[in-house]
Design an enzyme around this catalytic site. Structure first.
Site, mmCIF file in Angstrom:
data_model
loop_
_atom_site.group_PDB
_atom_site.id
_atom_site.type_symbol
_atom_site.label_atom_id
_atom_site.label_comp_id
_atom_site.label_asym_id
_atom_site.label_seq_id
_atom_site.Cartn_x
_atom_site.Cartn_y
_atom_site.Cartn_z
ATOM 1 N N SER A 111 0.829 -1.210 0.000
ATOM 2 C CA SER A 111 0.000 0.000 0.000
ATOM 3 C C SER A 111 0.860 1.256 0.000
ATOM 4 O O SER A 111 1.980 1.269 0.525
ATOM 5 C CB SER A 111 -0.917 0.017 1.218
ATOM 6 O OG SER A 111 -1.799 -1.071 1.186
HETATM 7 N N1 SAH Z 1 -1.161 -4.740 3.917
HETATM 8 C C1 SAH Z 1 -0.339 -4.736 2.733
HETATM 9 C C2 SAH Z 1 -1.154 -4.553 1.492
HETATM 10 C C3 SAH Z 1 -1.226 -5.809 0.736
HETATM 11 S S1 SAH Z 1 -2.249 -5.764 -0.689
HETATM 12 C C4 SAH Z 1 0.769 -3.714 2.898
HETATM 13 O O1 SAH Z 1 1.321 -3.654 3.942
HETATM 14 O O2 SAH Z 1 1.106 -3.012 1.983
HETATM 15 C C5 SAH Z 1 -3.666 -6.624 -0.132
HETATM 16 C C6 SAH Z 1 -3.463 -8.061 0.235
HETATM 17 O O3 SAH Z 1 -4.748 -8.573 0.556
HETATM 18 C C7 SAH Z 1 -2.932 -8.957 -0.870
HETATM 19 O O4 SAH Z 1 -1.758 -9.567 -0.440
HETATM 20 C C8 SAH Z 1 -4.038 -9.982 -1.087
HETATM 21 O O5 SAH Z 1 -3.563 -11.289 -1.379
HETATM 22 C C9 SAH Z 1 -4.738 -9.941 0.244
HETATM 23 N N2 SAH Z 1 -6.121 -10.432 0.269
HETATM 24 C C10 SAH Z 1 -7.121 -10.231 -0.621
HETATM 25 N N3 SAH Z 1 -8.242 -10.861 -0.216
HETATM 26 C C11 SAH Z 1 -7.950 -11.445 0.988
HETATM 27 C C12 SAH Z 1 -8.674 -12.264 1.904
HETATM 28 N N4 SAH Z 1 -9.939 -12.599 1.702
HETATM 29 N N5 SAH Z 1 -8.031 -12.693 3.011
HETATM 30 C C13 SAH Z 1 -6.743 -12.395 3.249
HETATM 31 N N6 SAH Z 1 -5.990 -11.641 2.413
HETATM 32 C C14 SAH Z 1 -6.587 -11.181 1.293
#
Ligand code: SAH
Length: 263
Positions: A111
């Protein structure tokens, strides 16, 4: 607010991380604190330069966040402390302190710093910092930021290879108060519920009911909602059966998906 009982996992590591390391992708220092610590003796001759570039870049990132209305000192301190370049591929490390999201593999992204700081600030307004649930741990960056504010961080990731890499990274960085779970975060993580706060890092059409149920009364949840056009939504559980809802900024997140992805 009381001082956190745990040690600073980046302490020492910060000092050992030379000012040139993150800008030279070819260098052997691959973002592991042990590698950084091994490199330390070589650097002890010039203590004035130690760790300066990555710290300066983070300081500048924090100044930009302040210009964009992030004023929570605790959040700013957390953003200043966590070395974001260690959560992305080495080839992208030189861009780690730009205010952009970056690819982390498997079609996912880390993010944007402003989005992380904004979401965490909104949650932190409640002043309750015992337990937080993060849905979508990805590379673990936001979890590391949260770990500087919340006593316990429970983070769920549904993509197995991302989970594996992130688990190892969190261990390497000594982030013991972050608990990572391979699972479908749309179901929450019931074992540790209820939570003071829940942050969803991927956008669904609506906020899953399980998450609303796993929030403490008085707790806050922030999540992006929508598909093509997405908005951040802040939910407060006002009473056991009453949740208030505020629609906030336009945002862009990867999709929230049900079930597990094994490869
Ligand atoms: N928190 C992260 C952002 C990751 S992007 C950061 O620090 O930058 C969002 C993440 O959500 C992805 O890795 C994706 O695989 C995950 N995701 C999407 N749907 C999800 C679900 N139902 N349960 C767990 N993770 C999920």
């Amino acid at each position: 607010m009381t001082r956190k009982p745990w040690a600073d996992p980046f302490k020492g590591f910060r000092a050992a991380n030379s000012n040139t390391r993150i800008l030279k992708p070819g260098e052997p220092l691959r973002g592991s604190p042990s590698a950084a610590l091994r490199a330390q003796p070589v650097l002890t001759g010039s203590p004035d330069n130690l760790g300066l570039t990555s710290e300066r870049l983070r300081q500048r990132m924090v100044e930009r966040l302040q210009l964009r209305d992030i004023h929570d000192q605790k959040v700013l301190a957390a953003m200043r402390a966590v070395p974001r370049h260690l959560f992305v591929d080495e080839a992208l490390a030189s861009r780690a302190y730009e205010d952009v999201s970056l690819p982390i593999g498997h079609g996912q992204t880390i993010s944007q710093p402003w989005v992380v700081a904004h979401m965490v600030s909104l949650l932190h307004e409640s002043g309750k910092t015992d337990k937080i649930l993060e849905v979508g741990a990805g590379c673990g960056y936001q979890a590391a930021v949260l770990a500087r504010i919340y006593k316990r961080v429970y983070a769920v990731e549904r993509v197995r290879p991302l989970y594996d890499v992130t688990k190892a990274r969190l261990q390497r960085l000594g982030l013991e108060q972050v608990h990572l779970h391979y699972g479908d975060g749309m179901l929450g993580w019931k074992t540790h519920a209820p939570y003071d706060a829940i942050v969803v890092a991927a956008a669904g059409l609506e906020i899953p009911n399980a998450l609303l149920q796993q929030l403490k009364v008085g707790g806050r949840l922030i999540a992006p909602e929508g598909q093509e056009s997405q908005r951040l939504v802040l939910i407060v559980r006002e009473q056991a059966q009453h949740w208030s809802r505020q629609v906030l900024d336009d945002v862009r997140f990867v999709p929230l998906k049900p079930g597990l992805q094994i490869s």
